[in-house]
Design a protein around this motif. Structure first.
Motif, PDB file in Angstrom:
ATOM      1  N   ILE A  52       0.975  -1.141  -0.031  1.00 27.12           N
ATOM      2  CA  ILE A  52      -0.126   0.071   0.403  1.00 27.12           C
ATOM      3  C   ILE A  52       1.133   1.994   0.257  1.00 27.12           C
ATOM      4  CG2 ILE A  52      -1.605   1.788   0.707  1.00 27.12           C
ATOM      5  CD1 ILE A  52      -2.431  -1.367   2.449  1.00 27.12           C
ATOM      6  N   SER A  53       0.899   2.270  -0.925  1.00 25.72           N
ATOM      7  CA  SER A  53       1.365   3.489  -1.437  1.00 25.72           C
ATOM      8  C   SER A  53       1.537   3.813   0.011  1.00 25.72           C
ATOM      9  CB  SER A  53       0.816   3.775  -2.208  1.00 25.72           C
ATOM     10  OG  SER A  53       1.369   5.967  -1.976  1.00 25.72           O
ATOM     11  N   ILE A  54       3.124   4.566   0.635  1.00 26.17           N
ATOM     12  CA  ILE A  54       3.131   5.586   1.982  1.00 26.17           C
ATOM     13  C   ILE A  54       1.584   6.662   1.680  1.00 26.17           C
ATOM     14  CG2 ILE A  54       4.929   7.008   1.198  1.00 26.17           C
ATOM     15  CD1 ILE A  54       4.320   4.969   4.674  1.00 26.17           C
ATOM     16  N   ASN A  55       2.029   6.981   0.217  1.00 30.26           N
ATOM     17  CA  ASN A  55       1.103   8.138   0.068  1.00 30.26           C
ATOM     18  C   ASN A  55      -1.034   8.261   1.050  1.00 30.26           C
ATOM     19  OD1 ASN A  55       3.049  10.137  -0.972  1.00 30.26           O
ATOM     20  ND2 ASN A  55       2.549   8.761  -3.467  1.00 30.26           N
ATOM     21  N   MET A  56      -1.591   6.688   0.914  1.00 36.52           N
ATOM     22  CA  MET A  56      -2.074   6.295   1.105  1.00 36.52           C
ATOM     23  C   MET A  56      -2.469   6.742   2.351  1.00 36.52           C
ATOM     24  SD  MET A  56      -5.706   5.905  -0.200  1.00 36.52           S
ATOM     25  CE  MET A  56      -6.169   6.530   1.497  1.00 36.52           C
ATOM     26  N   GLN A  57      -1.078   5.600   3.503  1.00 36.52           N
ATOM     27  CA  GLN A  57      -1.032   5.853   4.377  1.00 36.52           C
ATOM     28  C   GLN A  57      -0.995   7.546   5.516  1.00 36.52           C
ATOM     29  OE1 GLN A  57       2.004   2.848   5.746  1.00 36.52           O
ATOM     30  NE2 GLN A  57       2.094   2.437   3.779  1.00 36.52           N
ATOM     31  N   LYS A  58      -0.932   8.268   4.548  1.00 39.56           N
ATOM     32  CA  LYS A  58      -0.404   9.956   5.392  1.00 39.56           C
ATOM     33  C   LYS A  58      -1.379  10.126   4.878  1.00 39.56           C
ATOM     34  CE  LYS A  58       4.781  10.778   4.741  1.00 39.56           C
ATOM     35  NZ  LYS A  58       5.830  11.404   3.792  1.00 39.56           N
ATOM     36  N   ALA A  59      -2.003   9.636   3.720  1.00 38.27           N
ATOM     37  CA  ALA A  59      -3.781  10.235   2.791  1.00 38.27           C
ATOM     38  C   ALA A  59      -4.706  10.577   4.792  1.00 38.27           C
ATOM     39  CB  ALA A  59      -3.852  10.258   1.698  1.00 38.27           C
ATOM     40  N   ASP A 172      -4.149  10.774  -6.048  1.00 35.30           N
ATOM     41  CA  ASP A 172      -4.424   9.466  -6.153  1.00 35.30           C
ATOM     42  C   ASP A 172      -5.113   9.890  -4.812  1.00 35.30           C
ATOM     43  OD1 ASP A 172      -4.358   9.389  -8.780  1.00 35.30           O
ATOM     44  OD2 ASP A 172      -2.979   7.639  -8.643  1.00 35.30           O
ATOM     45  N   ALA A 173      -4.151   9.165  -3.647  1.00 33.91           N
ATOM     46  CA  ALA A 173      -4.372   9.192  -2.785  1.00 33.91           C
ATOM     47  C   ALA A 173      -5.200  10.132  -1.414  1.00 33.91           C
ATOM     48  CB  ALA A 173      -3.648   9.200  -1.825  1.00 33.91           C
ATOM     49  N   ALA A 174      -5.401  11.504  -1.950  1.00 33.23           N
ATOM     50  CA  ALA A 174      -6.065  12.337  -1.353  1.00 33.23           C
ATOM     51  C   ALA A 174      -7.500  12.367  -1.641  1.00 33.23           C
ATOM     52  CB  ALA A 174      -5.207  13.513  -1.412  1.00 33.23           C
ATOM     53  N   GLY A 175      -7.404  11.498  -2.940  1.00 35.34           N
ATOM     54  CA  GLY A 175      -8.760  11.721  -4.051  1.00 35.34           C
ATOM     55  C   GLY A 175      -9.578  10.777  -2.784  1.00 35.34           C
ATOM     56  N   ILE A 176      -8.700  10.061  -2.836  1.00 39.23           N
ATOM     57  CA  ILE A 176      -9.329   8.795  -2.164  1.00 39.23           C
ATOM     58  C   ILE A 176     -10.122   8.816  -0.559  1.00 39.23           C
ATOM     59  CG2 ILE A 176     -10.195   6.215  -1.289  1.00 39.23           C
ATOM     60  CD1 ILE A 176      -8.274   5.489  -3.472  1.00 39.23           C
ATOM     61  N   ALA A 177      -9.102   9.338   0.382  1.00 37.97           N
ATOM     62  CA  ALA A 177      -9.380  10.146   1.245  1.00 37.97           C
ATOM     63  C   ALA A 177     -10.118  11.126   1.607  1.00 37.97           C
ATOM     64  CB  ALA A 177      -7.584  10.923   2.281  1.00 37.97           C
ATOM     65  N   SER A 191     -14.517  14.720 -10.398  1.00 37.42           N
ATOM     66  CA  SER A 191     -14.582  14.870  -8.649  1.00 37.42           C
ATOM     67  C   SER A 191     -15.701  16.100  -8.760  1.00 37.42           C
ATOM     68  CB  SER A 191     -13.653  14.764  -7.408  1.00 37.42           C
ATOM     69  OG  SER A 191     -12.686  13.500  -7.385  1.00 37.42           O
ATOM     70  N   SER A 192     -16.451  16.725  -7.782  1.00 39.94           N
ATOM     71  CA  SER A 192     -17.169  17.801  -7.438  1.00 39.94           C
ATOM     72  C   SER A 192     -15.946  19.222  -7.623  1.00 39.94           C
ATOM     73  CB  SER A 192     -18.099  18.494  -6.249  1.00 39.94           C
ATOM     74  OG  SER A 192     -17.865  17.617  -5.373  1.00 39.94           O
ATOM     75  N   SER A 193     -15.780  20.045  -7.352  1.00 35.62           N
ATOM     76  CA  SER A 193     -15.127  21.205  -6.677  1.00 35.62           C
ATOM     77  C   SER A 193     -15.043  20.961  -5.024  1.00 35.62           C
ATOM     78  CB  SER A 193     -15.867  22.402  -7.423  1.00 35.62           C
ATOM     79  OG  SER A 193     -16.681  22.999  -6.551  1.00 35.62           O
ATOM     80  N   PHE A 194     -16.503  20.281  -4.784  1.00 39.74           N
ATOM     81  CA  PHE A 194     -15.595  20.314  -3.423  1.00 39.74           C
ATOM     82  C   PHE A 194     -15.071  19.399  -2.481  1.00 39.74           C
ATOM     83  CE2 PHE A 194     -17.600  17.580   0.347  1.00 39.74           C
ATOM     84  CZ  PHE A 194     -17.396  18.640   1.828  1.00 39.74           C
ATOM     85  N   ILE A 195     -14.925  18.007  -3.873  1.00 43.45           N
ATOM     86  CA  ILE A 195     -14.421  16.996  -3.303  1.00 43.45           C
ATOM     87  C   ILE A 195     -12.676  17.408  -3.701  1.00 43.45           C
ATOM     88  CG2 ILE A 195     -13.050  14.954  -4.181  1.00 43.45           C
ATOM     89  CD1 ILE A 195     -15.197  15.311  -1.814  1.00 43.45           C
ATOM     90  N   GLU A 196     -12.505  18.382  -4.769  1.00 45.83           N
ATOM     91  CA  GLU A 196     -11.114  18.570  -5.401  1.00 45.83           C
ATOM     92  C   GLU A 196     -10.567  19.920  -4.005  1.00 45.83           C
ATOM     93  OE1 GLU A 196      -9.022  18.071  -7.563  1.00 45.83           O
ATOM     94  OE2 GLU A 196     -11.014  17.041  -8.483  1.00 45.83           O
ATOM     95  N   ARG A 197     -11.303  20.493  -3.437  1.00 47.86           N
ATOM     96  CA  ARG A 197     -10.942  21.122  -2.261  1.00 47.86           C
ATOM     97  C   ARG A 197     -10.544  20.839  -1.283  1.00 47.86           C
ATOM     98  NH1 ARG A 197     -15.236  24.901  -4.051  1.00 47.86           N
ATOM     99  NH2 ARG A 197     -16.350  24.239  -2.474  1.00 47.86           N
ATOM    100  N   ARG A 198     -11.129  19.617  -1.136  1.00 48.15           N
ATOM    101  CA  ARG A 198     -10.786  18.244   0.032  1.00 48.15           C
ATOM    102  C   ARG A 198      -9.296  18.200  -0.065  1.00 48.15           C
ATOM    103  NH1 ARG A 198     -13.977  16.730   4.038  1.00 48.15           N
ATOM    104  NH2 ARG A 198     -12.154  14.835   4.007  1.00 48.15           N
ATOM    105  N   LYS A 199      -8.968  17.662  -1.143  1.00 51.06           N
ATOM    106  CA  LYS A 199      -8.040  16.650  -1.886  1.00 51.06           C
ATOM    107  C   LYS A 199      -6.913  17.892  -1.411  1.00 51.06           C
ATOM    108  CE  LYS A 199      -9.817  13.891  -5.785  1.00 51.06           C
ATOM    109  NZ  LYS A 199      -9.278  13.822  -7.082  1.00 51.06           N
ATOM    110  N   SER A 200      -6.816  19.290  -1.859  1.00 52.88           N
ATOM    111  CA  SER A 200      -5.828  19.763  -2.069  1.00 52.88           C
ATOM    112  C   SER A 200      -5.429  20.068  -0.188  1.00 52.88           C
ATOM    113  CB  SER A 200      -6.046  21.589  -2.797  1.00 52.88           C
ATOM    114  OG  SER A 200      -6.235  20.843  -3.961  1.00 52.88           O
ATOM    115  N   ARG A 201      -6.284  20.272   0.066  1.00 51.29           N
ATOM    116  CA  ARG A 201      -6.658  20.467   1.694  1.00 51.29           C
ATOM    117  C   ARG A 201      -5.618  19.375   2.386  1.00 51.29           C
ATOM    118  NH1 ARG A 201     -11.270  22.616   1.543  1.00 51.29           N
ATOM    119  NH2 ARG A 201     -12.393  21.039   2.749  1.00 51.29           N
TER     120      ARG A 201
END
Length: 214
Positions: A52-59, A172-177, A191-201
């Protein structure tokens, strides 16, 4: 009571090493779909944490539980805030750590009653004592709902991005999280703009997480 303690302890010890084949939520979703005459779908592929990508764990730490590596199963500050915010409605909502979410997903049903919360606390203490952080993260990422009929990060990676869990990028990981609060409503890709903002955060918070030491 003795039977309950015996069976619960046996399951916790067994799942310290064995993959969790299914969860109560998977069963409930299948029953709901059958009743509603919808397609019964359950995609779930267990993978070890090394795959499992460390990115997913951190996300998920960045989005769900920033103190995961330091607490003993409960984030008291988050719980106090959740209880204050829900005092008027007397609802138990929010404040759950990754450990609590894992206990709920693997051993219990969905709900907000005090009785279920009590059982959740009991199983949280057990898995913190018996499993340790790395195993909790492994079970969490392999068991939670990450889409409609999609459970665990490997199935989610294939469903949303057509790649393995090991290949997930930070985005990718931020998208799932980002969709975990309601994975059947939101989309990790396109994704919607709402989820895109969540990804960035989430990506911003991930930058503050150094090497994970379980």
């Amino acid at each position: 009571m003795l039977w309950f303690f015996g069976v619960s302890l046996f399951l916790v010890i067994a799942f310290k090493w064995l993959p969790v084949p299914f969860t109560p939520l998977m069963l409930i979703r299948n029953i709901e779909n059958k009743i509603d005459k919808k397609e019964v779908k359950c995609e779930h592929d267990w993978v070890p944490i090394e795959d499992i990508s460390i990115n997913m764990q951190k996300a998920v730490i960045a989005s769900e539980d920033g103190t995961f590596l330091n607490h003993n199963g409960f984030d008291l500050k988050a719980l106090q805030l959740a209880y204050k915010n829900n005092a008027k409605g007397k609802k138990l909502k929010g404040g759950s750590t990754i450990s609590q979410q894992t206990a709920k997903n693997v051993f219990l049903w969905q709900g907000r009653s005090y009785f279920r919360k009590g059982l959740e606390a009991y199983f949280t203490v057990l898995i913190e004592l018996c499993w340790g952080k790395e195993r909790i993260m492994e079970v969490y990422l392999n068991s939670i709902e990450m889409g409609d009929g999609v459970y665990g990060v490997e199935a989610a990676s294939q469903f949303w991005y057509k790649k393995t869990a090991q290949q997930l990028t930070k985005r990718d990981a931020a998208g799932i999280a980002a969709i975990l609060p309601n994975p059947r409503k939101f989309k990790a890709s396109n994704s919607s703009s709402f989820i895109e903002r969540r990804k960035s955060r989430i990506i911003k918070r991930m930058k503050y997480l150094n090497k994970l030491e379980y």
